[in-house]
Design a protein around this motif. Sequence first.
Motif, PDB file in Angstrom:
ATOM      1  N   UNK A   1       8.338  -3.881   0.138  1.00  9.29           N
ATOM      2  CA  UNK A   1       8.158  -2.439   0.124  1.00  9.29           C
ATOM      3  C   UNK A   1       7.049  -1.960  -0.797  1.00  9.29           C
ATOM      4  N   UNK A   2       6.357  -2.876  -1.457  1.00 12.66           N
ATOM      5  CA  UNK A   2       5.266  -2.498  -2.341  1.00 12.66           C
ATOM      6  C   UNK A   2       4.004  -2.161  -1.554  1.00 12.66           C
ATOM      7  N   UNK A   3       3.178  -1.284  -2.125  1.00 10.73           N
ATOM      8  CA  UNK A   3       1.910  -0.928  -1.485  1.00 10.73           C
ATOM      9  C   UNK A   3       0.816  -1.866  -1.968  1.00 10.73           C
ATOM     10  N   UNK A   4       0.045  -2.377  -1.030  1.00  9.82           N
ATOM     11  CA  UNK A   4      -1.075  -3.245  -1.362  1.00  9.82           C
ATOM     12  C   UNK A   4      -2.271  -2.873  -0.494  1.00  9.82           C
ATOM     13  N   UNK A   5      -3.426  -3.302  -0.870  1.00  8.22           N
ATOM     14  CA  UNK A   5      -4.645  -2.981  -0.134  1.00  8.22           C
ATOM     15  C   UNK A   5      -4.674  -3.671   1.223  1.00  8.22           C
ATOM     16  N   UNK A   6      -5.217  -2.984   2.222  1.00  4.38           N
ATOM     17  CA  UNK A   6      -5.342  -3.572   3.561  1.00  4.38           C
ATOM     18  C   UNK A   6      -6.201  -4.833   3.554  1.00  4.38           C
ATOM     19  N   UNK A   7      -7.145  -4.909   2.651  1.00  2.00           N
ATOM     20  CA  UNK A   7      -8.039  -6.062   2.593  1.00  2.00           C
ATOM     21  C   UNK A   7      -7.352  -7.338   2.117  1.00  2.00           C
ATOM     22  N   UNK A   8      -6.221  -7.189   1.452  1.00  2.00           N
ATOM     23  CA  UNK A   8      -5.525  -8.347   0.890  1.00  2.00           C
ATOM     24  C   UNK A   8      -4.702  -9.040   1.967  1.00  2.00           C
ATOM     25  N   UNK A   9      -4.644 -10.336   1.903  1.00  2.00           N
ATOM     26  CA  UNK A   9      -3.806 -11.093   2.832  1.00  2.00           C
ATOM     27  C   UNK A   9      -2.401 -11.298   2.298  1.00  2.00           C
ATOM     28  N   UNK A  10      -2.251 -11.217   0.974  1.00  2.00           N
ATOM     29  CA  UNK A  10      -0.949 -11.374   0.340  1.00  2.00           C
ATOM     30  C   UNK A  10      -0.586 -10.103  -0.401  1.00  2.00           C
ATOM     31  N   UNK A  11       0.710  -9.812  -0.455  1.00  2.00           N
ATOM     32  CA  UNK A  11       1.195  -8.692  -1.244  1.00  2.00           C
ATOM     33  C   UNK A  11       0.982  -9.018  -2.719  1.00  2.00           C
ATOM     34  N   UNK A  12       0.522  -8.039  -3.493  1.00  2.00           N
ATOM     35  CA  UNK A  12       0.266  -8.287  -4.906  1.00  2.00           C
ATOM     36  C   UNK A  12       1.558  -8.360  -5.711  1.00  2.00           C
ATOM     37  N   UNK A  13       2.676  -7.928  -5.135  1.00  2.00           N
ATOM     38  CA  UNK A  13       3.944  -7.931  -5.850  1.00  2.00           C
ATOM     39  C   UNK A  13       4.787  -9.163  -5.551  1.00  2.00           C
TER      40      UNK A  13
ATOM     41  N   UNK B   1       3.827 -11.737  -3.311  1.00  2.00           N
ATOM     42  CA  UNK B   1       2.968 -12.858  -2.914  1.00  2.00           C
ATOM     43  C   UNK B   1       3.225 -13.369  -1.499  1.00  2.00           C
ATOM     44  N   UNK B   2       3.942 -12.594  -0.680  1.00  2.00           N
ATOM     45  CA  UNK B   2       4.166 -12.958   0.712  1.00  2.00           C
ATOM     46  C   UNK B   2       2.969 -12.508   1.544  1.00  2.00           C
ATOM     47  N   UNK B   3       2.730 -13.203   2.643  1.00  2.00           N
ATOM     48  CA  UNK B   3       1.645 -12.825   3.545  1.00  2.00           C
ATOM     49  C   UNK B   3       1.990 -11.510   4.239  1.00  2.00           C
ATOM     50  N   UNK B   4       1.034 -10.587   4.243  1.00  2.00           N
ATOM     51  CA  UNK B   4       1.216  -9.309   4.938  1.00  2.00           C
ATOM     52  C   UNK B   4       0.764  -9.514   6.382  1.00  2.00           C
ATOM     53  N   UNK B   5       1.678  -9.354   7.342  1.00  2.00           N
ATOM     54  CA  UNK B   5       1.314  -9.602   8.744  1.00  2.00           C
ATOM     55  C   UNK B   5       0.305  -8.583   9.273  1.00  2.00           C
ATOM     56  N   UNK B   6      -0.488  -9.021  10.234  1.00  2.00           N
ATOM     57  CA  UNK B   6      -1.488  -8.144  10.851  1.00  2.00           C
ATOM     58  C   UNK B   6      -0.834  -6.933  11.517  1.00  2.00           C
ATOM     59  N   UNK B   7       0.386  -7.103  12.039  1.00  2.00           N
ATOM     60  CA  UNK B   7       1.078  -5.987  12.679  1.00  2.00           C
ATOM     61  C   UNK B   7       1.335  -4.866  11.674  1.00  2.00           C
ATOM     62  N   UNK B   8       1.704  -5.226  10.451  1.00  2.00           N
ATOM     63  CA  UNK B   8       1.939  -4.217   9.410  1.00  2.00           C
ATOM     64  C   UNK B   8       0.642  -3.497   9.070  1.00  2.00           C
TER      65      UNK B   8
ATOM     66  N   UNK C   1      -0.162  -1.131  11.948  1.00  2.00           N
ATOM     67  CA  UNK C   1       0.728   0.026  11.881  1.00  2.00           C
ATOM     68  C   UNK C   1       0.272   1.004  10.806  1.00  2.00           C
ATOM     69  N   UNK C   2      -0.172   0.478   9.669  1.00  2.00           N
ATOM     70  CA  UNK C   2      -0.642   1.335   8.578  1.00  2.00           C
ATOM     71  C   UNK C   2      -1.889   2.105   8.988  1.00  2.00           C
ATOM     72  N   UNK C   3      -2.799   1.457   9.679  1.00  2.00           N
ATOM     73  CA  UNK C   3      -4.019   2.126  10.149  1.00  2.00           C
ATOM     74  C   UNK C   3      -3.671   3.196  11.181  1.00  2.00           C
ATOM     75  N   UNK C   4      -2.780   2.872  12.109  1.00  2.00           N
ATOM     76  CA  UNK C   4      -2.380   3.842  13.137  1.00  2.00           C
ATOM     77  C   UNK C   4      -1.686   5.048  12.498  1.00  2.00           C
ATOM     78  N   UNK C   5      -0.842   4.813  11.510  1.00  2.00           N
ATOM     79  CA  UNK C   5      -0.161   5.910  10.820  1.00  2.00           C
ATOM     80  C   UNK C   5      -1.165   6.784  10.078  1.00  2.00           C
ATOM     81  N   UNK C   6      -2.183   6.179   9.483  1.00  2.00           N
ATOM     82  CA  UNK C   6      -3.205   6.947   8.776  1.00  2.00           C
ATOM     83  C   UNK C   6      -3.947   7.873   9.740  1.00  2.00           C
ATOM     84  N   UNK C   7      -4.350   7.323  10.892  1.00  2.00           N
ATOM     85  CA  UNK C   7      -5.057   8.148  11.876  1.00  2.00           C
ATOM     86  C   UNK C   7      -4.163   9.275  12.399  1.00  2.00           C
TER      87      UNK C   7
END
Length: 70
Positions: free
Chosen positions: A26-38, A40-47, A50-56
């Motif tokens: 549930x932590x916020x991390x940069x889209x450019x990162x492949x791993x969560x900074x909190x 250390x799990x891989x952030x899936x491309x689907x997430x 979804x974040x980009x679509x929600x922003x638009x």
Amino acid sequence: MCFYGNCRSHTCENCKPKMVVCPHCGGKTLLLMNQCIYCKQTVPDEAKQDAVAAWYARQAELRQREAKSK
């Protein structure tokens, strides 16, 4: 420097989407990162997609509100 003024360009989302919520912790991390900074799990491309679509969607809603108020 951001178009909107004195913001920190790596965290401000006024100009373009930059953050994604990690589906693991549930932590916020940069889209450019492949791993969560909190967690250390891989952030899936689907997430990320979804974040980009929600922003638009938020930007479109803000533009509609702005147009109604004029």
